[in-house]
Design a protein around this motif. Structure first.
Motif, mmCIF file in Angstrom:
data_model
loop_
_atom_site.group_PDB
_atom_site.id
_atom_site.type_symbol
_atom_site.label_atom_id
_atom_site.label_comp_id
_atom_site.label_asym_id
_atom_site.label_seq_id
_atom_site.Cartn_x
_atom_site.Cartn_y
_atom_site.Cartn_z
ATOM 1 N N THR A 40 0.838 -1.203 0.000
ATOM 2 C CA THR A 40 0.000 0.000 0.000
ATOM 3 C C THR A 40 0.866 1.242 0.000
ATOM 4 N N ALA A 41 1.883 1.270 0.827
ATOM 5 C CA ALA A 41 2.800 2.406 0.851
ATOM 6 C C ALA A 41 3.595 2.488 -0.454
ATOM 7 N N ALA A 42 3.986 1.341 -0.984
ATOM 8 C CA ALA A 42 4.782 1.313 -2.211
ATOM 9 C C ALA A 42 4.065 1.984 -3.372
ATOM 10 N N PHE A 43 2.779 1.734 -3.491
ATOM 11 C CA PHE A 43 2.023 2.300 -4.603
ATOM 12 C C PHE A 43 1.367 3.619 -4.220
ATOM 13 N N GLY A 44 0.915 3.711 -2.977
ATOM 14 C CA GLY A 44 0.134 4.863 -2.559
ATOM 15 C C GLY A 44 0.926 6.123 -2.301
ATOM 16 N N ILE A 45 2.075 6.010 -1.642
ATOM 17 C CA ILE A 45 2.841 7.204 -1.278
ATOM 18 C C ILE A 45 3.285 7.990 -2.514
ATOM 19 N N GLY A 102 -4.978 8.752 -9.898
ATOM 20 C CA GLY A 102 -4.559 7.376 -9.710
ATOM 21 C C GLY A 102 -5.747 6.497 -9.403
ATOM 22 N N LEU A 103 -5.581 5.228 -9.654
ATOM 23 C CA LEU A 103 -6.641 4.267 -9.413
ATOM 24 C C LEU A 103 -6.030 3.039 -8.751
ATOM 25 N N ILE A 104 -6.600 2.647 -7.632
ATOM 26 C CA ILE A 104 -6.166 1.440 -6.935
ATOM 27 C C ILE A 104 -7.350 0.491 -6.908
ATOM 28 N N LEU A 105 -7.167 -0.684 -7.444
ATOM 29 C CA LEU A 105 -8.218 -1.699 -7.459
ATOM 30 C C LEU A 105 -7.965 -2.705 -6.354
ATOM 31 N N THR A 106 -9.018 -3.052 -5.638
ATOM 32 C CA THR A 106 -8.911 -4.053 -4.580
ATOM 33 C C THR A 106 -9.983 -5.108 -4.788
ATOM 34 N N PRO A 107 -9.719 -6.343 -4.382
ATOM 35 C CA PRO A 107 -10.686 -7.420 -4.615
ATOM 36 C C PRO A 107 -11.874 -7.429 -3.653
ATOM 37 N N THR A 108 -11.752 -6.711 -2.521
ATOM 38 C CA THR A 108 -12.848 -6.720 -1.552
ATOM 39 C C THR A 108 -13.082 -5.319 -1.004
ATOM 40 N N ARG A 109 -14.279 -5.095 -0.518
ATOM 41 C CA ARG A 109 -14.615 -3.810 0.108
ATOM 42 C C ARG A 109 -13.763 -3.583 1.355
ATOM 43 N N GLU A 110 -13.530 -4.633 2.121
ATOM 44 C CA GLU A 110 -12.740 -4.510 3.344
ATOM 45 C C GLU A 110 -11.318 -4.043 3.042
ATOM 46 N N LEU A 111 -10.722 -4.610 2.005
ATOM 47 C CA LEU A 111 -9.367 -4.195 1.628
ATOM 48 C C LEU A 111 -9.389 -2.762 1.094
ATOM 49 N N CYS A 112 -10.442 -2.399 0.392
ATOM 50 C CA CYS A 112 -10.584 -1.036 -0.093
ATOM 51 C C CYS A 112 -10.561 -0.047 1.070
ATOM 52 N N VAL A 113 -11.319 -0.342 2.115
ATOM 53 C CA VAL A 113 -11.367 0.524 3.295
ATOM 54 C C VAL A 113 -9.995 0.583 3.964
ATOM 55 N N GLN A 114 -9.326 -0.551 4.042
ATOM 56 C CA GLN A 114 -7.990 -0.601 4.647
ATOM 57 C C GLN A 114 -7.003 0.268 3.865
ATOM 58 N N VAL A 115 -7.036 0.170 2.544
ATOM 59 C CA VAL A 115 -6.144 0.967 1.702
ATOM 60 C C VAL A 115 -6.479 2.446 1.842
ATOM 61 N N ALA A 171 -5.168 3.752 5.117
ATOM 62 C CA ALA A 171 -3.697 3.868 5.094
ATOM 63 C C ALA A 171 -3.273 5.110 4.312
ATOM 64 N N LEU A 172 -3.893 5.337 3.158
ATOM 65 C CA LEU A 172 -3.519 6.494 2.342
ATOM 66 C C LEU A 172 -3.923 7.797 3.007
ATOM 67 N N CYS A 173 -5.051 7.811 3.688
ATOM 68 C CA CYS A 173 -5.471 9.020 4.410
ATOM 69 C C CYS A 173 -4.489 9.367 5.516
ATOM 70 N N SER A 174 -3.800 8.375 6.054
ATOM 71 C CA SER A 174 -2.851 8.635 7.128
ATOM 72 C C SER A 174 -1.597 9.347 6.619
ATOM 73 N N PHE A 175 -1.411 9.355 5.313
ATOM 74 C CA PHE A 175 -0.272 10.063 4.727
ATOM 75 C C PHE A 175 -0.682 11.450 4.276
#
Length: 89
Positions: free
Chosen positions: A50-55, A69-82, A85-89
């Protein structure tokens, strides 16, 4: 992280989170992303993807300029997690 030339705000968040050394996925992908190249990567859970792509992606975002940018995740839960994490930066 210092050689990636990220904004002061992002670097402050990186240091506050205790990130000092790049993981393998970060070292291989972040320089390419900061250069504006598209990257597809695969790595184990907890390796810093997440940091590798998001930062570096966050470093390219300009408020009011649309989607950068666009980040695709396979689940809603992972989407929320990503998102969290990105909001924390």
């Amino acid at each position: 992280f210092d050689e990636l030339h990220l904004s002061e705000h992002i670097m402050k968040a990186v240091h506050e989170k205790g990130y000092d050394v790049l993981t393998d996925i970060q070292a291989q992908s972040m320089p390419l992303i900061t250069q504006g190249k598209d990257v597809i990567g695969q790595s184990q859970t907890g390796s810093g993807k997440t940091a590798a792509f998001g930062i570096p992606m966050l470093g390219k975002v300009i408020a009011g300029k649309g989607v950068k940018g666009l980040i695709l995740t396979p689940t809603r839960e992972l989407c929320v997690q990503v998102r969290d994490a990105l909001c924390s930066f």
